[in-house]
Design a protein around this motif. Structure first.
Motif, PDB file in Angstrom:
ATOM      1  N   VAL A 262      32.553 129.674  32.216  1.00  0.00           N
ATOM      2  CA  VAL A 262      31.567 130.414  32.522  1.00  0.00           C
ATOM      3  C   VAL A 262      32.162 131.674  33.383  1.00  0.00           C
ATOM      4  O   VAL A 262      31.719 132.665  33.350  1.00  0.00           O
ATOM      5  CB  VAL A 262      30.405 129.675  33.328  1.00  0.00           C
ATOM      6  N   GLU A 263      32.907 130.946  34.320  1.00  0.00           N
ATOM      7  CA  GLU A 263      33.643 132.265  35.275  1.00  0.00           C
ATOM      8  C   GLU A 263      34.446 133.034  34.413  1.00  0.00           C
ATOM      9  O   GLU A 263      34.567 134.291  34.624  1.00  0.00           O
ATOM     10  CB  GLU A 263      34.442 131.491  36.258  1.00  0.00           C
ATOM     11  N   ALA A 264      35.148 132.526  33.536  1.00  0.00           N
ATOM     12  CA  ALA A 264      36.135 133.233  32.456  1.00  0.00           C
ATOM     13  C   ALA A 264      35.145 134.315  31.913  1.00  0.00           C
ATOM     14  O   ALA A 264      35.827 135.476  31.390  1.00  0.00           O
ATOM     15  CB  ALA A 264      36.715 132.396  31.527  1.00  0.00           C
ATOM     16  N   VAL A 265      34.067 134.444  31.271  1.00  0.00           N
ATOM     17  CA  VAL A 265      33.240 135.274  30.878  1.00  0.00           C
ATOM     18  C   VAL A 265      32.354 135.902  31.588  1.00  0.00           C
ATOM     19  O   VAL A 265      31.471 136.652  30.968  1.00  0.00           O
ATOM     20  CB  VAL A 265      32.178 134.595  29.559  1.00  0.00           C
ATOM     21  N   ARG A 266      32.252 135.727  32.900  1.00  0.00           N
ATOM     22  CA  ARG A 266      31.250 136.249  33.566  1.00  0.00           C
ATOM     23  C   ARG A 266      31.512 137.956  33.864  1.00  0.00           C
ATOM     24  O   ARG A 266      30.223 138.740  33.671  1.00  0.00           O
ATOM     25  CB  ARG A 266      31.637 135.887  35.216  1.00  0.00           C
ATOM     26  N   GLY A 267      32.506 138.462  33.501  1.00  0.00           N
ATOM     27  CA  GLY A 267      32.411 139.812  33.483  1.00  0.00           C
ATOM     28  C   GLY A 267      32.812 140.495  31.968  1.00  0.00           C
ATOM     29  O   GLY A 267      32.739 141.657  31.826  1.00  0.00           O
ATOM     30  N   ALA A 268      32.565 139.690  31.225  1.00  0.00           N
ATOM     31  CA  ALA A 268      32.597 140.037  29.861  1.00  0.00           C
ATOM     32  C   ALA A 268      31.077 140.754  29.267  1.00  0.00           C
ATOM     33  O   ALA A 268      30.169 140.449  29.708  1.00  0.00           O
ATOM     34  CB  ALA A 268      32.891 139.003  28.801  1.00  0.00           C
ATOM     35  N   PRO A 269      31.037 141.635  28.459  1.00  0.00           N
ATOM     36  CA  PRO A 269      29.964 142.431  27.964  1.00  0.00           C
ATOM     37  C   PRO A 269      29.062 141.253  27.178  1.00  0.00           C
ATOM     38  O   PRO A 269      29.648 140.289  26.534  1.00  0.00           O
ATOM     39  CB  PRO A 269      30.227 143.095  26.687  1.00  0.00           C
ATOM     40  N   ARG A 270      27.792 141.180  27.558  1.00  0.00           N
ATOM     41  CA  ARG A 270      26.869 140.018  27.070  1.00  0.00           C
ATOM     42  C   ARG A 270      26.892 140.121  25.362  1.00  0.00           C
ATOM     43  O   ARG A 270      26.589 141.074  24.940  1.00  0.00           O
ATOM     44  CB  ARG A 270      25.562 140.048  27.715  1.00  0.00           C
ATOM     45  N   PRO A 271      27.184 138.842  24.678  1.00  0.00           N
ATOM     46  CA  PRO A 271      26.904 138.987  23.392  1.00  0.00           C
ATOM     47  C   PRO A 271      25.406 139.237  22.931  1.00  0.00           C
ATOM     48  O   PRO A 271      24.529 139.185  23.802  1.00  0.00           O
ATOM     49  CB  PRO A 271      27.209 137.485  22.804  1.00  0.00           C
ATOM     50  N   VAL A 272      24.938 139.539  21.708  1.00  0.00           N
ATOM     51  CA  VAL A 272      23.658 139.633  21.194  1.00  0.00           C
ATOM     52  C   VAL A 272      23.228 138.457  20.882  1.00  0.00           C
ATOM     53  O   VAL A 272      23.694 137.749  19.989  1.00  0.00           O
ATOM     54  CB  VAL A 272      23.610 140.754  20.142  1.00  0.00           C
ATOM     55  N   LEU A 273      22.306 137.703  21.735  1.00  0.00           N
ATOM     56  CA  LEU A 273      21.971 136.202  21.464  1.00  0.00           C
ATOM     57  C   LEU A 273      20.413 136.425  21.053  1.00  0.00           C
ATOM     58  O   LEU A 273      19.540 136.861  21.697  1.00  0.00           O
ATOM     59  CB  LEU A 273      21.864 135.209  22.882  1.00  0.00           C
ATOM     60  N   VAL A 274      20.180 135.808  20.261  1.00  0.00           N
ATOM     61  CA  VAL A 274      18.737 135.766  19.217  1.00  0.00           C
ATOM     62  C   VAL A 274      18.052 134.238  19.243  1.00  0.00           C
ATOM     63  O   VAL A 274      18.867 133.534  19.060  1.00  0.00           O
ATOM     64  CB  VAL A 274      18.915 136.497  17.905  1.00  0.00           C
ATOM     65  N   ARG A 275      16.894 134.305  19.991  1.00  0.00           N
ATOM     66  CA  ARG A 275      16.250 132.988  19.807  1.00  0.00           C
ATOM     67  C   ARG A 275      15.569 132.976  18.455  1.00  0.00           C
ATOM     68  O   ARG A 275      14.664 133.626  18.113  1.00  0.00           O
ATOM     69  CB  ARG A 275      15.065 133.021  20.728  1.00  0.00           C
ATOM     70  N   GLY A 276      15.686 131.788  17.842  1.00  0.00           N
ATOM     71  CA  GLY A 276      14.947 131.495  16.533  1.00  0.00           C
ATOM     72  C   GLY A 276      15.478 130.543  15.793  1.00  0.00           C
ATOM     73  O   GLY A 276      16.908 130.064  15.975  1.00  0.00           O
ATOM     74  N   ASP A 277      15.180 130.548  14.447  1.00  0.00           N
ATOM     75  CA  ASP A 277      15.740 129.558  13.396  1.00  0.00           C
ATOM     76  C   ASP A 277      17.057 130.296  12.832  1.00  0.00           C
ATOM     77  O   ASP A 277      17.022 131.581  12.768  1.00  0.00           O
ATOM     78  CB  ASP A 277      14.657 129.373  12.470  1.00  0.00           C
ATOM     79  N   LEU A 278      18.068 129.247  12.636  1.00  0.00           N
ATOM     80  CA  LEU A 278      19.332 130.001  12.533  1.00  0.00           C
ATOM     81  C   LEU A 278      19.236 130.435  10.825  1.00  0.00           C
ATOM     82  O   LEU A 278      19.914 131.393  10.692  1.00  0.00           O
ATOM     83  CB  LEU A 278      20.477 128.856  12.353  1.00  0.00           C
ATOM     84  N   ILE A 279      18.326 130.355  10.028  1.00  0.00           N
ATOM     85  CA  ILE A 279      18.377 130.779   8.633  1.00  0.00           C
ATOM     86  C   ILE A 279      17.618 131.927   8.875  1.00  0.00           C
ATOM     87  O   ILE A 279      17.839 132.934   8.059  1.00  0.00           O
ATOM     88  CB  ILE A 279      17.888 129.670   7.618  1.00  0.00           C
ATOM     89  N   ASP A 280      16.351 131.829   9.327  1.00  0.00           N
ATOM     90  CA  ASP A 280      15.302 132.983   9.433  1.00  0.00           C
ATOM     91  C   ASP A 280      15.956 134.248  10.087  1.00  0.00           C
ATOM     92  O   ASP A 280      15.684 135.327   9.617  1.00  0.00           O
ATOM     93  CB  ASP A 280      14.156 132.652  10.047  1.00  0.00           C
ATOM     94  N   GLU A 281      16.885 133.817  11.132  1.00  0.00           N
ATOM     95  CA  GLU A 281      17.369 135.181  11.923  1.00  0.00           C
ATOM     96  C   GLU A 281      18.732 135.712  11.613  1.00  0.00           C
ATOM     97  O   GLU A 281      19.028 136.756  11.956  1.00  0.00           O
ATOM     98  CB  GLU A 281      17.357 134.611  13.364  1.00  0.00           C
ATOM     99  N   LEU A 282      19.182 134.907  10.431  1.00  0.00           N
ATOM    100  CA  LEU A 282      20.824 135.204  10.338  1.00  0.00           C
ATOM    101  C   LEU A 282      20.815 136.645   9.417  1.00  0.00           C
ATOM    102  O   LEU A 282      21.860 137.478   9.863  1.00  0.00           O
ATOM    103  CB  LEU A 282      21.314 134.293   9.496  1.00  0.00           C
ATOM    104  N   PRO A 283      19.870 136.932   8.622  1.00  0.00           N
ATOM    105  CA  PRO A 283      20.203 138.055   7.810  1.00  0.00           C
ATOM    106  C   PRO A 283      20.309 139.513   8.751  1.00  0.00           C
ATOM    107  O   PRO A 283      20.960 140.257   8.881  1.00  0.00           O
ATOM    108  CB  PRO A 283      19.325 138.186   6.756  1.00  0.00           C
ATOM    109  N   ALA A 284      19.260 139.434   9.818  1.00  0.00           N
ATOM    110  CA  ALA A 284      19.303 140.555  10.504  1.00  0.00           C
ATOM    111  C   ALA A 284      20.201 140.798  11.570  1.00  0.00           C
ATOM    112  O   ALA A 284      20.587 141.852  11.894  1.00  0.00           O
ATOM    113  CB  ALA A 284      17.844 140.307  11.288  1.00  0.00           C
TER     114      ALA A 284
END
Length: 386
Positions: A262-284
């Motif tokens: 967690v400390e190692a990634v603290r200064g990194a740009p945040r990934p784009v994290l999407v809440r939802g079903d892995l199949i429904d959200e994958l294409p977008a």
């Protein structure tokens, strides 16, 4: 102590009975905790013999994932119940744990209903790194079942690869020797965390031990992930607390590894994290990856939570997305061989009692290695990339 289950907040969709709950805890003790956590093995076995507590669990929790033993045990640890760090050992300690859990049942149940059993083992990056660094650069990483997104940052960690059975042979990253073989080190030199991974067999992209670590780290220009309940351990202390609670008692090294990652990634740009079903959200989400980057869809110990039909649907979707993308892309799966049965289970000699937990690491549906579930070891199957 008599447990009153007359008013437990049952949502009305529990279909299991106390006997089934008890059997589930006994199975967890024997098949999952045994040999990995003495505390959880004992605690789950005692719960499995506790008729009154199993009656409470069956009456007040919906059947299915909310009755997972891991979820109850982590919820009590999260709330600082008795013996939270080491686990209750012995009959009197179990009695204190049981009394506290029943007395605080409303709080425990609230945590169970609002949380999920999810792990984010960043040490799995040690098994992914040799593959990622040899794909066409730059990369756009998309992880399904990303949890806290820590595996989206393989370039933020440092690595030690212990080459089993090959003493005295060194790779381009240097060696500190010992541990029964050459030790290759590399990655982010200033990282607060180092992942150690035992390796054997010819690694991908080369015919020598040196290839276990690529000459240069992967160039990652975009990171995205999907999860039903994505966590933010950098920005939300409670999320980090929950991840720590899920680590089994006695595994202090893994707890320290999680906090350091967690400390190692603290200064990194945040990934784009999407809440939802892995199949429904994958294409977008895949459509957001930069067109000039190689899209890599990857996952570890995720698809076992889907029924077989949904796994096949997911596989068809990934194939279609990568085929339709200009320049294509790659799919890296790290799952138990039974989860994706069309990926042939690699033949291997027994490596010990953890054989049943080994994951098959596959690139574009072709096995390349057998790995430990927490990235602790990898056995490469051949030097050639598919």
């Amino acid at each position: 102590m008599v447990v009153n289950v007359a008013n437990t907040g049952n949502a009305g969709n529990s279909v299991s009975n106390p006997q089934e709950v008890a059997a589930r805890y006994r199975e967890f003790s024997w098949q999952q905790a045994r040999g990995r956590s003495d505390a959880h093995e004992e605690l789950a076995a005692r719960i499995g013999r506790d008729d009154e507590l199993c009656e409470l669990l069956a009456a007040s929790l919906p059947a299915g994932n909310k009755q997972q033993p891991n979820l109850l045990l982590a919820a009590v640890r999260y709330l600082d119940g008795p013996h939270a760090e080491s686990g209750p050992r012995g009959e009197s300690a179990y009695g204190r744990w049981r009394e506290w859990t029943i007395r605080h049942w409303d709080e425990v149940r609230a945590v169970i209903m609002s949380r999920a059993t999810q792990t984010n083992e960043p040490a799995r990056c040690a098994t992914l790194l040799p593959l990622l660094a040899r794909l066409p650069q730059p990369l756009a990483l998309l992880e399904v079942g990303t949890s806290a997104g820590l595996c989206l940052h393989p370039d933020r960690y440092r690595y030690r690869y212990v080459q089993e059975g090959r003493p005295g042979e060194y790779g381009p990253y240097g060696s500190d020797g010992g541990e029964g073989g050459a030790v290759l080190t590399g990655g982010a030199a200033d990282s607060p965390v180092t992942f150690t991974c035992r390796t054997s067999g010819p690694p991908p992209g080369g015919d020598g031990d040196a290839a276990a670590l690529p000459g240069t780290p992967p160039e990652i220009v975009w990171r995205g992930g999907i999860d039903l309940d994505p966590l933010d351990p950098v920005g939300e202390p409670d999320d980090l607390r929950w991840l720590r609670a899920l680590v089994w008692p006695g595994d202090e090294a893994r707890t320290a590894r999680l906090s350091a990652a967690v400390e190692a990634v603290r200064g990194a740009p945040r990934p784009v994290l999407v809440r939802g079903d892995l199949i429904d959200e994958l294409p977008a989400l895949a459509a957001q990856a930069p067109p000039e980057a190689t899209l890599v869809v990857f996952h570890s110990s995720v698809l076992n939570y889907l029924p077989p039909a949904r796994r096949e649907e997911f596989a068809r979707l990934v194939r279609s997305l990568l085929a339709e993308r200009d320049g294509g892309g790659h799919w890296i799966s790290q799952e138990h061989h039974s989860v994706l049965p069309w990926i042939g289970a690699p033949e291997h000699r027994s490596t010990g009692p953890d054989d049943g937990l080994l994951l098959t690491l596959a690139l574009d549906e072709r096995p390349v290695a057998l790995t430990g579930p927490h990235g602790q070891h990898v056995r490469w199957l051949g030097p050639a990339l598919p």
